[in-house]
Design a protein around this motif. Structure first.
Motif, PDB file in Angstrom:
ATOM      1  N   GLY A  69       0.832  -1.184   0.000  1.00  0.00           N
ATOM      2  CA  GLY A  69       0.000   0.000   0.000  1.00  0.00           C
ATOM      3  C   GLY A  69       0.873   1.243   0.000  1.00  0.00           C
ATOM      4  O   GLY A  69       2.107   1.159   0.096  1.00  0.00           O
ATOM      5  N   PRO A  70       0.283   2.450  -0.085  1.00  0.00           N
ATOM      6  CA  PRO A  70       1.084   3.680  -0.164  1.00  0.00           C
ATOM      7  C   PRO A  70       2.050   3.862   1.001  1.00  0.00           C
ATOM      8  O   PRO A  70       3.199   4.248   0.805  1.00  0.00           O
ATOM      9  CB  PRO A  70       0.017   4.784  -0.188  1.00  0.00           C
ATOM     10  N   ALA A  71       1.599   3.605   2.246  1.00  0.00           N
ATOM     11  CA  ALA A  71       2.469   3.816   3.405  1.00  0.00           C
ATOM     12  C   ALA A  71       3.648   2.855   3.383  1.00  0.00           C
ATOM     13  O   ALA A  71       4.795   3.247   3.630  1.00  0.00           O
ATOM     14  CB  ALA A  71       1.675   3.666   4.701  1.00  0.00           C
ATOM     15  N   LEU A  72       3.387   1.572   3.096  1.00  0.00           N
ATOM     16  CA  LEU A  72       4.476   0.596   3.028  1.00  0.00           C
ATOM     17  C   LEU A  72       5.374   0.854   1.826  1.00  0.00           C
ATOM     18  O   LEU A  72       6.594   0.664   1.900  1.00  0.00           O
ATOM     19  CB  LEU A  72       3.909  -0.823   2.979  1.00  0.00           C
ATOM     20  N   LEU A  73       4.774   1.287   0.716  1.00  0.00           N
ATOM     21  CA  LEU A  73       5.572   1.613  -0.465  1.00  0.00           C
ATOM     22  C   LEU A  73       6.575   2.721  -0.147  1.00  0.00           C
ATOM     23  O   LEU A  73       7.727   2.692  -0.606  1.00  0.00           O
ATOM     24  CB  LEU A  73       4.658   2.044  -1.609  1.00  0.00           C
ATOM     25  N   SER A  74       6.158   3.695   0.656  1.00  0.00           N
ATOM     26  CA  SER A  74       7.047   4.813   0.982  1.00  0.00           C
ATOM     27  C   SER A  74       8.247   4.378   1.810  1.00  0.00           C
ATOM     28  O   SER A  74       9.248   5.092   1.872  1.00  0.00           O
ATOM     29  CB  SER A  74       6.277   5.914   1.719  1.00  0.00           C
ATOM     30  N   THR A  75       8.164   3.180   2.443  1.00  0.00           N
ATOM     31  CA  THR A  75       9.318   2.734   3.233  1.00  0.00           C
ATOM     32  C   THR A  75      10.523   2.427   2.359  1.00  0.00           C
ATOM     33  O   THR A  75      11.665   2.524   2.829  1.00  0.00           O
ATOM     34  CB  THR A  75       8.969   1.476   4.054  1.00  0.00           C
ATOM     35  N   LEU A  76      10.313   2.052   1.089  1.00  0.00           N
ATOM     36  CA  LEU A  76      11.447   1.714   0.231  1.00  0.00           C
ATOM     37  C   LEU A  76      12.383   2.903   0.026  1.00  0.00           C
ATOM     38  O   LEU A  76      13.582   2.801   0.309  1.00  0.00           O
ATOM     39  CB  LEU A  76      10.952   1.169  -1.112  1.00  0.00           C
ATOM     40  N   PRO A  77      11.894   4.064  -0.454  1.00  0.00           N
ATOM     41  CA  PRO A  77      12.810   5.196  -0.563  1.00  0.00           C
ATOM     42  C   PRO A  77      13.148   5.830   0.781  1.00  0.00           C
ATOM     43  O   PRO A  77      14.235   6.379   0.948  1.00  0.00           O
ATOM     44  CB  PRO A  77      12.034   6.185  -1.447  1.00  0.00           C
ATOM     45  N   VAL A  78      12.230   5.745   1.761  1.00  0.00           N
ATOM     46  CA  VAL A  78      12.484   6.406   3.046  1.00  0.00           C
ATOM     47  C   VAL A  78      13.599   5.714   3.818  1.00  0.00           C
ATOM     48  O   VAL A  78      14.451   6.361   4.422  1.00  0.00           O
ATOM     49  CB  VAL A  78      11.189   6.472   3.883  1.00  0.00           C
ATOM     50  N   VAL A  79      13.616   4.390   3.800  1.00  0.00           N
ATOM     51  CA  VAL A  79      14.719   3.674   4.452  1.00  0.00           C
ATOM     52  C   VAL A  79      16.039   4.056   3.800  1.00  0.00           C
ATOM     53  O   VAL A  79      17.045   4.287   4.476  1.00  0.00           O
ATOM     54  CB  VAL A  79      14.488   2.149   4.389  1.00  0.00           C
ATOM     55  N   GLN A  80      16.028   4.121   2.483  1.00  0.00           N
ATOM     56  CA  GLN A  80      17.236   4.535   1.766  1.00  0.00           C
ATOM     57  C   GLN A  80      17.660   5.939   2.177  1.00  0.00           C
ATOM     58  O   GLN A  80      18.832   6.202   2.455  1.00  0.00           O
ATOM     59  CB  GLN A  80      16.964   4.490   0.258  1.00  0.00           C
ATOM     60  N   LEU A  81      16.697   6.868   2.239  1.00  0.00           N
ATOM     61  CA  LEU A  81      17.019   8.241   2.637  1.00  0.00           C
ATOM     62  C   LEU A  81      17.445   8.320   4.099  1.00  0.00           C
ATOM     63  O   LEU A  81      18.310   9.138   4.460  1.00  0.00           O
ATOM     64  CB  LEU A  81      15.817   9.155   2.388  1.00  0.00           C
TER      65      LEU A  81
ATOM     66  N   LEU B  37       9.063  14.799  -5.030  1.00  0.00           N
ATOM     67  CA  LEU B  37       8.410  14.268  -6.226  1.00  0.00           C
ATOM     68  C   LEU B  37       9.295  13.259  -6.934  1.00  0.00           C
ATOM     69  O   LEU B  37       8.832  12.212  -7.400  1.00  0.00           O
ATOM     70  CB  LEU B  37       8.057  15.408  -7.181  1.00  0.00           C
ATOM     71  N   GLY B  38      10.595  13.575  -7.033  1.00  0.00           N
ATOM     72  CA  GLY B  38      11.506  12.688  -7.741  1.00  0.00           C
ATOM     73  C   GLY B  38      11.755  11.390  -7.014  1.00  0.00           C
ATOM     74  O   GLY B  38      11.881  10.326  -7.629  1.00  0.00           O
ATOM     75  N   VAL B  39      11.830  11.449  -5.681  1.00  0.00           N
ATOM     76  CA  VAL B  39      12.112  10.254  -4.894  1.00  0.00           C
ATOM     77  C   VAL B  39      10.967   9.249  -4.979  1.00  0.00           C
ATOM     78  O   VAL B  39      11.184   8.047  -5.091  1.00  0.00           O
ATOM     79  CB  VAL B  39      12.378  10.642  -3.417  1.00  0.00           C
ATOM     80  N   LEU B  40       9.718   9.729  -4.939  1.00  0.00           N
ATOM     81  CA  LEU B  40       8.612   8.777  -4.952  1.00  0.00           C
ATOM     82  C   LEU B  40       7.311   9.316  -5.537  1.00  0.00           C
ATOM     83  O   LEU B  40       6.683   8.668  -6.369  1.00  0.00           O
ATOM     84  CB  LEU B  40       8.332   8.284  -3.519  1.00  0.00           C
ATOM     85  N   TRP B  41       6.875  10.508  -5.122  1.00  0.00           N
ATOM     86  CA  TRP B  41       5.476  10.854  -5.303  1.00  0.00           C
ATOM     87  C   TRP B  41       5.141  11.607  -6.591  1.00  0.00           C
ATOM     88  O   TRP B  41       3.977  11.945  -6.811  1.00  0.00           O
ATOM     89  CB  TRP B  41       4.983  11.663  -4.101  1.00  0.00           C
ATOM     90  N   GLY B  42       6.108  11.867  -7.462  1.00  0.00           N
ATOM     91  CA  GLY B  42       5.810  12.552  -8.705  1.00  0.00           C
ATOM     92  C   GLY B  42       4.920  11.749  -9.634  1.00  0.00           C
ATOM     93  O   GLY B  42       3.898  12.234 -10.135  1.00  0.00           O
ATOM     94  N   TYR B  43       5.290  10.497  -9.880  1.00  0.00           N
ATOM     95  CA  TYR B  43       4.489   9.645 -10.764  1.00  0.00           C
ATOM     96  C   TYR B  43       3.106   9.365 -10.196  1.00  0.00           C
ATOM     97  O   TYR B  43       2.100   9.509 -10.900  1.00  0.00           O
ATOM     98  CB  TYR B  43       5.242   8.342 -11.054  1.00  0.00           C
ATOM     99  N   PRO B  44       2.984   8.953  -8.921  1.00  0.00           N
ATOM    100  CA  PRO B  44       1.635   8.738  -8.386  1.00  0.00           C
ATOM    101  C   PRO B  44       0.764   9.995  -8.433  1.00  0.00           C
ATOM    102  O   PRO B  44      -0.429   9.914  -8.721  1.00  0.00           O
ATOM    103  CB  PRO B  44       1.902   8.290  -6.944  1.00  0.00           C
ATOM    104  N   LEU B  45       1.347  11.173  -8.135  1.00  0.00           N
ATOM    105  CA  LEU B  45       0.569  12.406  -8.177  1.00  0.00           C
ATOM    106  C   LEU B  45      -0.018  12.634  -9.563  1.00  0.00           C
ATOM    107  O   LEU B  45      -1.216  12.917  -9.715  1.00  0.00           O
ATOM    108  CB  LEU B  45       1.442  13.597  -7.787  1.00  0.00           C
ATOM    109  N   LEU B  46       0.819  12.522 -10.588  1.00  0.00           N
ATOM    110  CA  LEU B  46       0.376  12.851 -11.938  1.00  0.00           C
ATOM    111  C   LEU B  46      -0.459  11.744 -12.573  1.00  0.00           C
ATOM    112  O   LEU B  46      -1.396  12.017 -13.328  1.00  0.00           O
ATOM    113  CB  LEU B  46       1.589  13.177 -12.813  1.00  0.00           C
ATOM    114  N   GLU B  47      -0.139  10.488 -12.275  1.00  0.00           N
ATOM    115  CA  GLU B  47      -0.892   9.387 -12.862  1.00  0.00           C
ATOM    116  C   GLU B  47      -2.223   9.158 -12.151  1.00  0.00           C
ATOM    117  O   GLU B  47      -3.272   9.035 -12.789  1.00  0.00           O
ATOM    118  CB  GLU B  47      -0.057   8.097 -12.832  1.00  0.00           C
ATOM    119  N   GLU B  48      -2.190   9.108 -10.822  1.00  0.00           N
ATOM    120  CA  GLU B  48      -3.405   8.814 -10.072  1.00  0.00           C
ATOM    121  C   GLU B  48      -4.172  10.085  -9.716  1.00  0.00           C
ATOM    122  O   GLU B  48      -5.404  10.099  -9.706  1.00  0.00           O
ATOM    123  CB  GLU B  48      -3.062   8.032  -8.807  1.00  0.00           C
ATOM    124  N   GLY B  49      -3.446  11.164  -9.399  1.00  0.00           N
ATOM    125  CA  GLY B  49      -4.114  12.402  -9.034  1.00  0.00           C
ATOM    126  C   GLY B  49      -4.699  13.138 -10.224  1.00  0.00           C
ATOM    127  O   GLY B  49      -5.799  13.702 -10.140  1.00  0.00           O
TER     128      GLY B  49
END
Length: 428
Positions: free
Chosen positions: A66-78, A255-267
């Motif tokens: 899901g979105p919250a778990l998906l965000s862990t992939l780049p967030v752990v890296q960061l 946006l570049g790390v994660l949320w650019g594509y979801p914003l433009l595709e889904e939003g």
């Protein structure tokens, strides 16, 4: 065969307004070759750092997240990247660019290969941890190359061009990576990226030297972390650089790390191709202007302050408009304009933030200050990415994307205010 190059005397600006004579390198073609090779490493690191945006929907399907778990992939890296900034700065002061960059490329290659072959989310997270650890060494050493090979008056320009190299990495991580994933699949795309790490590592070994005179960085004992941090934080310049980096580069990086594509595709309902073209196009104009605007802080020191304040408050006010837009997300042309300005700010951020970071510090002790500046920026990015993921999980419609960027916008407002206060104090 090493090239012996003379050093010239100049006068370096400090944060207390005083100038002191320093011995500095002359730059020249050899300097540009060495820096260009190091900048290629940063381009690759930015590709890895931002690749999760184009791969977000693929990863969501591959690992059933899901979105919250998906965000862990780049967030752990960061998170690993941020936590290692101060140690990486001290290591950069000790090992020098050549050895540090080779180590970083090896670690990133291992992480990318593990990520490519990951059978589950836990293994994928381990791969992102390795990528973040390798990435943590890159930028500080690229700007160290700039400090060791170029005179101070060119430092802000070379820092801006380093940001440009990072922008190219972001470009490659958008539409081209999306096309690779759609055309060749997950494993082939990321295994290929791991192989590129090894090829660039060979170039670093062949072309990069620590200093113009060919000497390697001395293997002296690590300076005390407490002393290094206290020295950096005792000067206004690094504090201003931390505040500037915590706002100017943040929105477009989120946006570049994660949320650019979801914003433009889904939003906004755009296709993956249209999204890639929009995010790619947003970088083109800023990148074209960098060689002209990036030299301003070094060549015209009085322009540095209005540039920093202007970019910070422009980005902050624009994203405030996005999250406060009545009735949900603003129209797509408005959002595209905000993304364009955010990309412009992100590309110019290094020329301002890291130029401030050097104020008042000797060249051999700038690693900790640069680490603090980088840490401040990516801490804000990490919080913005996590905050967006949590709020998106709580929502479920187009308006969720508008609410998702509230934490990032509040962080930008806080950092802009802090920078304004610091610069006003400097006048008294």
């Amino acid at each position: 065969m090493t090239l012996e190059t003379p050093h010239h005397k100049s006068r370096e600006r400090s944060d207390d307004g005083l100038h002191r004579a320093v011995s500095e390198p002359p730059g020249g073609p050899r300097a540009w070759l060495v820096w260009g090779t190091a900048a290629a490493v940063y381009l690759l690191a930015m590709f890895h750092r931002n690749g999760m945006s184009a791969a977000a929907l693929h990863a969501q399907e591959r690992f059933d997240l899901g979105p919250a778990l998906l965000s862990t992939l780049p967030v752990v890296q960061l998170a690993i990247y941020v936590l290692l900034q101060i140690p990486s700065g001290l290591l950069a002061d000790r090992l020098g660019p050549r050895r540090s960059l080779v180590i970083s490329l090896g670690v990133m290659a291992a992480g990318t290969i593990l990520f490519a072959l990951a059978p589950d989310a836990r293994t994928a997270v381990a791969g992102r941890v390795l990528i973040g650890a390798g990435d943590s060494l890159v930028f500080l050493n690229v700007i160290r190359v700039a400090a060791l090979w170029f005179p101070r008056r060119q430092y802000s320009l070379v820092s801006a061009l380093t940001g440009l190299a990072g922008g190219l990495g972001q470009l490659v991580s958008a539409a081209p990576l999306s096309a690779l994933l759609n055309g060749f699949g997950w494993e082939v795309s990321f295994l290929g990226a791991g192989a590129v790490n090894l090829l660039v590592g060979a170039l670093v070994l062949l072309l990069v030297q620590d200093r113009p005179d060919g000497r390697r960085a001395p293997s002296h004992a690590f300076p005390s972390m407490r002393e290094s941090l206290a020295e950096a934080l005792s000067h206004r310049g690094p504090l201003v650089g931390m505040a500037a980096h915590a706002v100017i580069m943040v929105p477009f990086t989120v946006l570049g790390v994660l949320w650019g594509y979801p914003l433009l595709e889904e939003g906004y309902g755009l296709s993956a191709r249209a999204t890639g073209l929009l995010l790619t196009g947003a970088m083109v104009l800023p990148m074209a202007l960098v060689p002209f605007l990036g030299r301003i802080p070094g060549s015209h020191p009085r322009a540095r302050k209005p540039m920093a304040l202007g970019l910070a408050w422009t980005v902050t006010l624009l994203w405030s408009g996005v999250v406060l837009w009545p009735g949900g997300l603003p129209p797509l042309p408005v959002a595209a304009a905000v993304i364009l300005v955010s990309a412009f700010a992100s590309v110019l951020a290094p020329s301002i933030s890291f130029d401030y970071a050097r104020d008042g510090l000797p060249e051999q002790r700038t690693g900790a200050a640069s680490g603090l500046v980088n840490m401040s920026g990516f801490t804000s990015v990490m919080l913005g990415v996590v905050g967006a993921g949590i709020l998106l999980d709580m929502g479920g419609d187009e308006a969720s994307f508008q609410v998702a960027f509230v934490p990032m916008t509040l962080l930008c407002l806080t950092a802009s205010t802090a920078m304004t206060v610091l610069l006003r104090r400097g006048r008294r």
